[in-house]
Design a protein around this motif. Structure first.
Motif, PDB file in Angstrom:
ATOM      1  N   LEU A  34       0.812  -1.224   0.000  1.00  0.00           N
ATOM      2  CA  LEU A  34       0.000   0.000   0.000  1.00  0.00           C
ATOM      3  C   LEU A  34       0.844   1.271   0.000  1.00  0.00           C
ATOM      4  O   LEU A  34       0.350   2.344  -0.338  1.00  0.00           O
ATOM      5  CB  LEU A  34      -0.925   0.016   1.209  1.00  0.00           C
ATOM      6  CG  LEU A  34      -2.161  -0.880   1.124  1.00  0.00           C
ATOM      7  CD1 LEU A  34      -2.965  -0.795   2.409  1.00  0.00           C
ATOM      8  CD2 LEU A  34      -3.030  -0.504  -0.054  1.00  0.00           C
TER       9      LEU A  34
ATOM     10  N   VAL B  85       0.030   5.327  -1.025  1.00  0.00           N
ATOM     11  CA  VAL B  85       0.040   6.387  -0.014  1.00  0.00           C
ATOM     12  C   VAL B  85       0.890   7.560  -0.496  1.00  0.00           C
ATOM     13  O   VAL B  85       0.498   8.731  -0.376  1.00  0.00           O
ATOM     14  CB  VAL B  85       0.582   5.855   1.332  1.00  0.00           C
ATOM     15  CG1 VAL B  85       0.781   7.003   2.325  1.00  0.00           C
ATOM     16  CG2 VAL B  85      -0.372   4.828   1.920  1.00  0.00           C
TER      17      VAL B  85
ATOM     18  N   ALA C 296      -2.508   9.015   6.393  1.00  0.00           N
ATOM     19  CA  ALA C 296      -2.121   7.736   6.981  1.00  0.00           C
ATOM     20  C   ALA C 296      -1.657   7.924   8.421  1.00  0.00           C
ATOM     21  O   ALA C 296      -2.011   7.147   9.316  1.00  0.00           O
ATOM     22  CB  ALA C 296      -1.007   7.093   6.152  1.00  0.00           C
TER      23      ALA C 296
ATOM     24  N   LEU D 118      -6.088   0.676   3.692  1.00  0.00           N
ATOM     25  CA  LEU D 118      -5.094   1.413   4.473  1.00  0.00           C
ATOM     26  C   LEU D 118      -5.407   1.339   5.964  1.00  0.00           C
ATOM     27  O   LEU D 118      -4.505   1.157   6.788  1.00  0.00           O
ATOM     28  CB  LEU D 118      -5.053   2.873   4.012  1.00  0.00           C
ATOM     29  CG  LEU D 118      -4.043   3.786   4.715  1.00  0.00           C
ATOM     30  CD1 LEU D 118      -2.624   3.279   4.504  1.00  0.00           C
ATOM     31  CD2 LEU D 118      -4.186   5.225   4.204  1.00  0.00           C
TER      32      LEU D 118
END
Length: 303
Positions: free
Chosen positions: A41, A45, A54, A194
């Motif tokens: 991921l 991001v 995040a 996420l």
């Protein structure tokens, strides 16, 4: 005083036996699962410029963890509920970049206040609260490993299904939407993935050190290549190496693994940065249809 501190840092004669202990085997498996999900991921991001979001989601999960401690349910449950819920709220209220920043900051402030309240009410479990902030990889249980395995499986399967359109939507959302790509739906799916990854990562390196697994490995990979698939592979490798080496060093000197995991990840990033030289602020990235686009601005977390 410095000598006294350094005297406490020494090589443990039985560190090989420690590496064979069940609790460290659990830590190795759990940390590896988190490294895989975070490495996969991390590219998105960074490409979507959602590093702040995040980081905020990790803090938004804090009241979930402390609330779970307060009512006596597993910490993982509280983290997952608040991380996923916070991510969806940010996606709902922050479709545009400016709105996203305001929504993220506002939700983060409320979550932090709730975290302080719940932590004070659950003061008898202060050690568990500290683990949420700084991580406690060595305390991962067999039951948590099952949950981590399921979370990682969901991340891998969903990402495999949506990776190509998600790359397109992340690099150039306007063009992707014009071509019929469901940008909004992909954004929400990304938020959920996420949030699940952050739920796991918080328990490995803690809320305050989250970037070491979610952002730094992908940033290292992007110093070496801009191809999404290769970036993901390198990022997973860097994250895995950081966890493995960090755990070994922790066993050798009998200190918490979070510091070593972060130190290894940052060291690899510095090596990649110094070996590749300066980069331009605008980076060309390959689109799924073979074209190229330049990443200019942030992509809202829910877009």
């Amino acid at each position: 005083m410095a000598d006294d501190v350094l005297a406490g840092v020494r090589i443990q004669p039985n560190w090989l036996d420690v590496l064979r202990a069940p609790f460290l085997q659990h830590a190795l498996i759990g940390g590896s699962l988190v490294a895989i999900a975070a490495g996969l991921l991390g590219y998105f991001v960074i490409t979507r410029q959602n590093a702040f979001a995040a980081h905020a989601l990790a803090h938004i999960g804090f009241p979930g963890a402390t609330g779970a401690i307060l009512i006596g349910v597993p910490v993982t449950v509280g983290l997952a509920v608040f991380c996923v819920g916070g991510g969806l709220l940010i996606a709902l209220f922050g479709r545009r970049v400016g709105d996203r920043e305001i929504a993220t900051g506002t939700i983060l402030a409320l979550a932090t206040a709730l975290g302080v309240l719940f932590a004070s009410l659950a003061s008898a479990n202060a050690s568990t609260t500290t683990s949420v902030l700084f991580g406690n990889l060595l305390a991962i249980t067999r039951a948590q490993l099952v949950v981590y395995g399921l979370f990682t499986l969901v991340v891998v399967l969903v990402l495999a299904a949506i990776a190509r359109p998600l790359v397109f939507a992340s690099v150039d959302p306007a063009v992707a939407e014009a071509r019929g790509v469901p940008v909004r739906v992909l954004g929400v799916a990304f938020v959920v993935l996420l949030a699940l990854t952050i739920t796991m990562a918080v328990q490995v390196v803690g809320t305050l050190l989250l970037f070491a697994l979610v952002v730094t490995p992908a940033a290292t990979a992007l110093r070496l290549t801009a191809r999404p698939g290769l970036v993901a592979a390198i990022a997973v490798g860097v994250a895995l190496l950081s966890v493995w080496v960090g755990l070994v060093l922790s066993a050798v000197v009998d200190l918490p693994p979070s510091f070593f995991i972060v130190a290894v990840a940052v060291l690899l990033w510095l090596v990649a940065r110094m070996s590749t030289g300066p980069r331009r602020g605008t980076t060309a990235r390959a689109l799924p249809n073979g074209d190229h686009a330049h990443s200019h601005g942030a992509v809202p977390i829910g877009s």
